[in-house]
Design an enzyme around this catalytic site. Structure first.
Site, short mmCIF file in Angstrom:
data_model
loop_
_atom_site.label_atom_id
_atom_site.label_comp_id
_atom_site.label_asym_id
_atom_site.label_seq_id
_atom_site.Cartn_x
_atom_site.Cartn_y
_atom_site.Cartn_z
N ARG A 176 -40.42 -25.89 12.46
CA ARG A 176 -40.05 -25.22 13.71
C ARG A 176 -39.06 -26.08 14.49
NH1 ARG A 176 -43.10 -25.53 18.26
NH2 ARG A 176 -45.02 -25.49 17.07
N TYR A 212 -22.36 -8.40 27.07
CA TYR A 212 -23.11 -7.77 25.99
C TYR A 212 -24.33 -7.03 26.55
CZ TYR A 212 -25.88 -7.34 21.75
OH TYR A 212 -26.62 -6.85 20.72
N ASP A 228 -20.34 -16.86 26.10
CA ASP A 228 -20.66 -16.25 24.82
C ASP A 228 -19.36 -16.08 24.04
OD1 ASP A 228 -21.22 -14.46 22.74
OD2 ASP A 228 -22.67 -13.31 23.92
N LYS A 256 -22.57 -11.89 13.78
CA LYS A 256 -21.27 -11.21 13.79
C LYS A 256 -20.27 -11.96 12.90
CE LYS A 256 -23.62 -8.73 16.62
NZ LYS A 256 -23.56 -8.86 18.07
C1 LIG Z 1 -24.47 -9.13 19.03
C2 LIG Z 1 -24.15 -9.91 20.23
C3 LIG Z 1 -25.14 -10.66 20.87
C4 LIG Z 1 -26.58 -10.66 20.43
O1 LIG Z 1 -26.73 -11.22 19.16
P1 LIG Z 1 -27.98 -10.89 18.20
O2 LIG Z 1 -27.71 -11.78 17.04
O3 LIG Z 1 -27.94 -9.44 17.90
O4 LIG Z 1 -29.19 -11.25 18.96
C5 LIG Z 1 -24.78 -11.38 21.99
N1 LIG Z 1 -23.52 -11.36 22.45
C6 LIG Z 1 -22.55 -10.65 21.87
C7 LIG Z 1 -21.18 -10.67 22.45
C8 LIG Z 1 -22.83 -9.88 20.75
O5 LIG Z 1 -21.87 -9.17 20.18
#
Ligand SMILES: *Cc1c(COP(=O)(O)O)cnc(C)c1O
Length: 392
Positions: free
Chosen positions: A55, A108, A180, A205
């Protein structure tokens, strides 16, 4: 080492000095043997480096963290089980009752929900404003403001925010910036170099890039990441599995060539759509018609694979639905940044948690369609869109 070289080679020697494997081994162990009680004690005291329990740390996961830190040119990285795990962990670590967080009004969907509906349950004050105006940010900063949170390009309208201006303001006011960078991972842009304190990612992504994993990451200076790891990460427990870490490591090896090609394809498609008689407007920062084109050119090396567009005329909701129903090569699915192209309808899908009023305020029209351009032959994608549009 330069970007792709690091993404392929960094840390391999250390993870397997025994057999000389050229790909990272997957360590599927939950725990690690100590030679004796003294060694166990030394590990727990942090006097000896080494593994204790998966963990906390695992060799495969640690290699991913090391490469992600190198990718963003940050000191350290923490890998998490999803992008939302990274975001929620960072915010819950830094904020406490009575603090205030200020976020850009378009972020997001999951993050918007988390900030606007979950943080207030813990006595944290939240506000959203338009980060394109420095004056507006200043007006919204309060005595108890601790974090400025934003992303660029934004989802789904691909608005570009001036990262350097925002971080300069934050530094003047003594605030932590959390950014982000899921939409534009290196080499597209380097937010830490533009003054951001902490970068978060959804590995799901572009970095994973093959729609086969869910993962996240937090990257930044040791001064933030070390306490985040010791005081919060190991107790919240959002650990990524070694197997998913391996997939992310594999994705990372081709990140640079993928995002460059995706950006090229997306620009071609954006230009095609912009001239199409059935399209009202196209949002892509690589188009000269985009209001933030010059800022995007200054801040980014290319503009990524995501674009959005609005179909022309009344009944946009239905028209957008019929387009996404009719394309054949492009998958009707949410998510983005993968090798296969994905199309979706924000009003009924990714942004359906927002009330119609919240959507309107965010500029998300009913006829808006978001497209994540993959690595297929671009002519095939254009033909697919042309076919879809010809029927609506
Ligand atoms: C998809 C996404 C997230 C969340 O990511 P997960 O892996 O689905 O939890 C956060 N920020 C952006 C800009 C995203 O495209």
């Amino acid at each position: 080492m330069k970007l792709s070289t690091k993404n392929i080679h960094l840390g391999l020697e250390e993870i397997d000095p025994v057999f000389g494997s050229v790909t990272p081994p997957i360590f599927t162990t939950s725990t690690y043997r100590f030679k004796n009680a003294a060694q166990g004690a030394a590990r727990f005291l942090g006097k000896e480096k080494g593994m204790i329990y998966s963990r906390f740390t695992n060799p495969t996961v640690d290699l991913l963290a090391k490469r992600l830190a190198a990718l963003e040119e940050g000191e350290e990285a923490i890998v998490t089980a999803s992008g939302m795990a990274a975001i929620s962990l960072v915010l819950l670590h830094f904020l406490k009752k009575g603090d205030h967080i200020l976020a850009h009004k378009v972020i997001y969907g999951g993050t918007f929900e988390f900030i606007s509906r979950i943080l207030p349950r813990f006595g944290i004050e939240v506000s959203f404003c338009d980060f394109s105006y420095e004056k507006e940010i200043e007006n919204f900063i309060q005595k108890n403001t601790k974090i400025l949170y934003f992303e660029s390009p934004t989802n789904p309208l691909l608005e570009v925010l001036d990262i350097k201006r925002i971080t300069s303001l934050a530094k003047k006011k003594g605030l932590i910036t959390v950014f982000d960078n899921t939409f534009a991972p290196p080499p597209l842009q380097y937010p830490l170099k533009l003054g951001v304190d902490i970068v978060v990612h959804s590995l799901t992504k572009y970095i994973g890039g093959h729609s086969d994993l869910i993962g996240g990451a937090i990257i930044g200076g040791k001064k933030y990441l070390e306490p985040l790891f010791q005081k919060s990460f190991i107790f919240f427990g959002p650990t990524l599995s070694p197997f998913s870490s391996y997939l992310a490591l594999r994705g990372l090896t081709t990140l640079e060539v993928r995002v460059k090609k995706q950006s090229e394809n997306a620009l071609k498609i954006a230009s095609f759509l912009e001239k199409h008689p059935k399209i009202e407007k196209v949002y892509y920062p690589g188009l000269e018609s985009h209001p933030n084109y010059y800022l995007a050119k200054k801040q980014m090396t290319a503009f990524g694979g995501v674009l959005s567009f609005v179909v022309k005329g009344k009944g946009g909701y239905k028209k957008a639905e019929s387009l996404v129903n009719r394309v054949k090569i492009i998958n009707l699915a949410v998510s983005l940044g993968a090798v296969e192209s994905l199309i979706e309808h924000p009003a009924s899908m990714t942004h359906s948690e927002l009330t119609p009023n919240e959507r309107k305020k965010a500029g998300i029209e009913e006829g808006l369609v978001r497209l994540s351009v993959g690595l297929e032959e671009v002519e095939d994608l254009i033909e697919d869109l042309e076919r879809g549009l010809s029927i609506i």
